[in-house]
Structure formats: structure tokens, C-alpha cells
Design a protein around this motif. Structure first.
Motif, PDB file in Angstrom:
ATOM      1  N   SER A  25       0.895  -1.139  -0.168  1.00 14.86           N
ATOM      2  CA  SER A  25      -0.127  -0.128  -0.031  1.00 14.86           C
ATOM      3  C   SER A  25       0.770   1.338   0.036  1.00 14.86           C
ATOM      4  O   SER A  25       0.443   2.296  -0.712  1.00 14.86           O
ATOM      5  CB  SER A  25      -0.918   0.169   1.209  1.00 14.86           C
ATOM      6  OG  SER A  25      -0.057   0.103   2.324  1.00 14.86           O
ATOM      7  N   GLU A  26       1.982   1.357   0.704  1.00 12.36           N
ATOM      8  CA  GLU A  26       2.847   2.343   0.659  1.00 12.36           C
ATOM      9  C   GLU A  26       3.431   2.495  -0.731  1.00 12.36           C
ATOM     10  O   GLU A  26       3.670   3.799  -1.321  1.00 12.36           O
ATOM     11  CB  GLU A  26       3.929   2.398   1.729  1.00 12.36           C
ATOM     12  CG  GLU A  26       3.419   2.449   3.183  1.00 12.36           C
ATOM     13  CD  GLU A  26       4.367   1.896   4.097  1.00 12.36           C
ATOM     14  OE1 GLU A  26       5.458   1.042   3.612  1.00 12.36           O
ATOM     15  OE2 GLU A  26       4.621   2.420   5.108  1.00 12.36           O
ATOM     16  N   TYR A  27       4.208   1.458  -1.433  1.00  8.87           N
ATOM     17  CA  TYR A  27       4.386   1.603  -2.684  1.00  8.87           C
ATOM     18  C   TYR A  27       3.279   2.125  -3.665  1.00  8.87           C
ATOM     19  O   TYR A  27       3.501   3.130  -4.577  1.00  8.87           O
ATOM     20  CB  TYR A  27       4.595   0.067  -3.254  1.00  8.87           C
ATOM     21  CG  TYR A  27       6.235  -0.142  -2.868  1.00  8.87           C
ATOM     22  CD1 TYR A  27       7.296   0.606  -3.598  1.00  8.87           C
ATOM     23  CD2 TYR A  27       6.250  -1.470  -2.168  1.00  8.87           C
ATOM     24  CE1 TYR A  27       8.717   0.146  -2.969  1.00  8.87           C
ATOM     25  CE2 TYR A  27       7.378  -1.868  -1.738  1.00  8.87           C
ATOM     26  CZ  TYR A  27       8.555  -1.324  -1.934  1.00  8.87           C
ATOM     27  OH  TYR A  27      10.044  -1.520  -1.768  1.00  8.87           O
ATOM     28  N   ALA A  28       1.874   1.847  -3.735  1.00  3.38           N
ATOM     29  CA  ALA A  28       0.957   2.277  -4.181  1.00  3.38           C
ATOM     30  C   ALA A  28       0.959   3.811  -4.142  1.00  3.38           C
ATOM     31  O   ALA A  28       0.530   4.554  -5.087  1.00  3.38           O
ATOM     32  CB  ALA A  28      -0.403   1.299  -4.176  1.00  3.38           C
ATOM     33  N   VAL A  29       0.849   4.182  -2.773  1.00  2.00           N
ATOM     34  CA  VAL A  29       0.635   5.664  -2.451  1.00  2.00           C
ATOM     35  C   VAL A  29       1.652   6.420  -3.061  1.00  2.00           C
ATOM     36  O   VAL A  29       1.577   7.428  -3.657  1.00  2.00           O
ATOM     37  CB  VAL A  29       0.397   5.800  -0.962  1.00  2.00           C
ATOM     38  CG1 VAL A  29       0.360   7.329  -0.490  1.00  2.00           C
ATOM     39  CG2 VAL A  29      -0.748   5.353  -0.570  1.00  2.00           C
ATOM     40  N   GLY A  30       2.959   5.754  -2.918  1.00  2.00           N
ATOM     41  CA  GLY A  30       4.102   6.542  -3.522  1.00  2.00           C
ATOM     42  C   GLY A  30       4.084   6.689  -5.136  1.00  2.00           C
ATOM     43  O   GLY A  30       4.329   7.901  -5.731  1.00  2.00           O
ATOM     44  N   ILE A  31       3.633   5.664  -5.823  1.00  2.00           N
ATOM     45  CA  ILE A  31       3.366   5.668  -7.146  1.00  2.00           C
ATOM     46  C   ILE A  31       2.259   6.436  -7.455  1.00  2.00           C
ATOM     47  O   ILE A  31       2.552   7.394  -8.725  1.00  2.00           O
ATOM     48  CB  ILE A  31       3.347   4.129  -7.763  1.00  2.00           C
ATOM     49  CG1 ILE A  31       4.513   3.358  -7.468  1.00  2.00           C
ATOM     50  CG2 ILE A  31       2.808   4.278  -9.015  1.00  2.00           C
ATOM     51  CD1 ILE A  31       4.219   1.935  -8.078  1.00  2.00           C
ATOM     52  N   VAL A  32       1.188   6.746  -7.002  1.00  2.00           N
ATOM     53  CA  VAL A  32       0.326   7.649  -7.148  1.00  2.00           C
ATOM     54  C   VAL A  32       0.614   8.947  -7.074  1.00  2.00           C
ATOM     55  O   VAL A  32       0.581   9.955  -7.852  1.00  2.00           O
ATOM     56  CB  VAL A  32      -1.166   7.274  -6.332  1.00  2.00           C
ATOM     57  CG1 VAL A  32      -2.177   8.396  -6.582  1.00  2.00           C
ATOM     58  CG2 VAL A  32      -1.667   6.057  -6.785  1.00  2.00           C
ATOM     59  N   ALA A  33       1.387   9.216  -5.780  1.00  2.04           N
ATOM     60  CA  ALA A  33       1.855  10.619  -5.982  1.00  2.04           C
ATOM     61  C   ALA A  33       2.932  11.054  -6.811  1.00  2.04           C
ATOM     62  O   ALA A  33       2.915  12.225  -7.181  1.00  2.04           O
ATOM     63  CB  ALA A  33       2.500  10.729  -4.416  1.00  2.04           C
ATOM     64  N   ALA A  34       3.793  10.100  -7.354  1.00  2.00           N
ATOM     65  CA  ALA A  34       4.694  10.232  -8.254  1.00  2.00           C
ATOM     66  C   ALA A  34       3.990  10.732  -9.686  1.00  2.00           C
ATOM     67  O   ALA A  34       4.420  11.646 -10.181  1.00  2.00           O
ATOM     68  CB  ALA A  34       5.672   9.191  -8.551  1.00  2.00           C
ATOM     69  N   PHE A  39       2.387  14.365  -9.509  1.00  2.00           N
ATOM     70  CA  PHE A  39       3.524  15.206  -9.570  1.00  2.00           C
ATOM     71  C   PHE A  39       3.877  15.426 -11.051  1.00  2.00           C
ATOM     72  O   PHE A  39       4.164  16.347 -11.526  1.00  2.00           O
ATOM     73  CB  PHE A  39       4.747  14.812  -8.774  1.00  2.00           C
ATOM     74  CG  PHE A  39       5.761  15.835  -8.792  1.00  2.00           C
ATOM     75  CD1 PHE A  39       5.733  17.100  -8.277  1.00  2.00           C
ATOM     76  CD2 PHE A  39       6.947  15.734  -9.321  1.00  2.00           C
ATOM     77  CE1 PHE A  39       6.549  18.012  -8.277  1.00  2.00           C
ATOM     78  CE2 PHE A  39       7.954  16.439  -9.520  1.00  2.00           C
ATOM     79  CZ  PHE A  39       7.948  17.791  -8.884  1.00  2.00           C
ATOM     80  N   ALA A  40       4.081  14.319 -11.757  1.00  2.15           N
ATOM     81  CA  ALA A  40       4.572  14.194 -13.272  1.00  2.15           C
ATOM     82  C   ALA A  40       3.431  14.950 -13.828  1.00  2.15           C
ATOM     83  O   ALA A  40       3.644  15.754 -15.042  1.00  2.15           O
ATOM     84  CB  ALA A  40       4.633  12.740 -13.558  1.00  2.15           C
ATOM     85  N   VAL A  41       2.048  14.474 -13.806  1.00  2.00           N
ATOM     86  CA  VAL A  41       1.286  15.220 -14.514  1.00  2.00           C
ATOM     87  C   VAL A  41       1.039  16.848 -14.133  1.00  2.00           C
ATOM     88  O   VAL A  41       1.121  17.609 -15.212  1.00  2.00           O
ATOM     89  CB  VAL A  41      -0.320  14.779 -14.089  1.00  2.00           C
ATOM     90  CG1 VAL A  41      -1.404  15.526 -14.793  1.00  2.00           C
ATOM     91  CG2 VAL A  41      -0.447  13.126 -14.674  1.00  2.00           C
ATOM     92  N   VAL A  42       1.319  17.212 -13.013  1.00  2.00           N
ATOM     93  CA  VAL A  42       1.357  18.672 -12.948  1.00  2.00           C
ATOM     94  C   VAL A  42       2.383  19.246 -13.302  1.00  2.00           C
ATOM     95  O   VAL A  42       2.615  20.494 -14.089  1.00  2.00           O
ATOM     96  CB  VAL A  42       1.317  18.937 -11.328  1.00  2.00           C
ATOM     97  CG1 VAL A  42       1.626  20.380 -11.057  1.00  2.00           C
ATOM     98  CG2 VAL A  42       0.177  18.414 -10.778  1.00  2.00           C
ATOM     99  N   LEU A  43       3.744  18.589 -13.445  1.00  2.00           N
ATOM    100  CA  LEU A  43       4.969  19.002 -14.052  1.00  2.00           C
ATOM    101  C   LEU A  43       4.653  19.232 -15.515  1.00  2.00           C
ATOM    102  O   LEU A  43       5.125  19.960 -16.282  1.00  2.00           O
ATOM    103  CB  LEU A  43       5.847  18.185 -13.610  1.00  2.00           C
ATOM    104  CG  LEU A  43       7.490  18.619 -14.192  1.00  2.00           C
ATOM    105  CD1 LEU A  43       8.006  20.129 -13.466  1.00  2.00           C
ATOM    106  CD2 LEU A  43       8.403  17.721 -13.552  1.00  2.00           C
ATOM    107  N   TYR A  44       4.169  18.366 -15.999  1.00  2.00           N
ATOM    108  CA  TYR A  44       3.771  18.007 -17.399  1.00  2.00           C
ATOM    109  C   TYR A  44       3.008  19.434 -17.912  1.00  2.00           C
ATOM    110  O   TYR A  44       3.354  19.897 -18.987  1.00  2.00           O
ATOM    111  CB  TYR A  44       3.231  16.974 -17.959  1.00  2.00           C
ATOM    112  CG  TYR A  44       3.070  16.755 -19.453  1.00  2.00           C
ATOM    113  CD1 TYR A  44       3.740  16.637 -20.418  1.00  2.00           C
ATOM    114  CD2 TYR A  44       1.621  17.064 -19.753  1.00  2.00           C
ATOM    115  CE1 TYR A  44       3.432  16.566 -21.822  1.00  2.00           C
ATOM    116  CE2 TYR A  44       1.311  17.016 -21.065  1.00  2.00           C
ATOM    117  CZ  TYR A  44       2.293  16.618 -22.070  1.00  2.00           C
ATOM    118  OH  TYR A  44       1.981  16.771 -23.342  1.00  2.00           O
TER     119      TYR A  44
END
Length: 69
Positions: free
Chosen positions: A28-37, A40-45
Motif C-alpha cells: 500500500s505504501e508503494y501504491a501511494v508513492g506511485i500515485v503521488a509520483a 507530480f509528473a502530471v502537474v509538472l507536464y
């Protein structure tokens, strides 16, 4: 003095044991980390592809290509 040093050493060792037991991330921590990443990538794009930022980046590249040494 000896008791203080012993207490600090014990706290350090006990803390290391606790850290070893909880060293990894669960799924679950990996999933939350991936969703956050991804978020962030979408906002940066979106920021980089916006008109103002795109024009500014293009101006910087043009200036760098036209610069003389």
C-alpha cells in the motif's frame, strides 16, 4: 556517567532493532508513492507545456543557440 552512556547505547541499539523490523515498505505504501509520483509528473507536464512556460523555454533555447563564444 556510566548509566547515562549505557542508557543512550541501549536506546540506540533498541532503535536499530526497531528500524530493522520496519525497514521495508508494504504494498500500500508503494501504491501511494506511485500515485503521488504520477500526480507530480502530471502537474509538472501541465506546467511545462503551458503557453507561457513553453515560450520562455523556447526563448532560452533560441538565446543559447544564437550565443557567440
Amino acid at each position: 556517567m556510566y548509566q547515562v552512556v549505557r542508557a543512550r547505547l541501549c536506546a540506540l541499539v533498541c532503535g536499530m532493532r526497531a528500524a530493522r523490523r520496519d525497514a521495508g515498505m508494504v504494498t500500500s505504501e508503494y501504491a501511494v508513492g506511485i500515485v503521488a509520483a504520477v500526480a507530480f509528473a502530471v502537474v509538472l507536464y501541465k506546467v511545462v507545456t503551458s503557453g507561457a512556460v513553453g515560450a520562455e523555454l523556447q526563448g532560452i533555447v533560441q538565446e543559447a543557440l544564437n550565443a557567440r563564444m
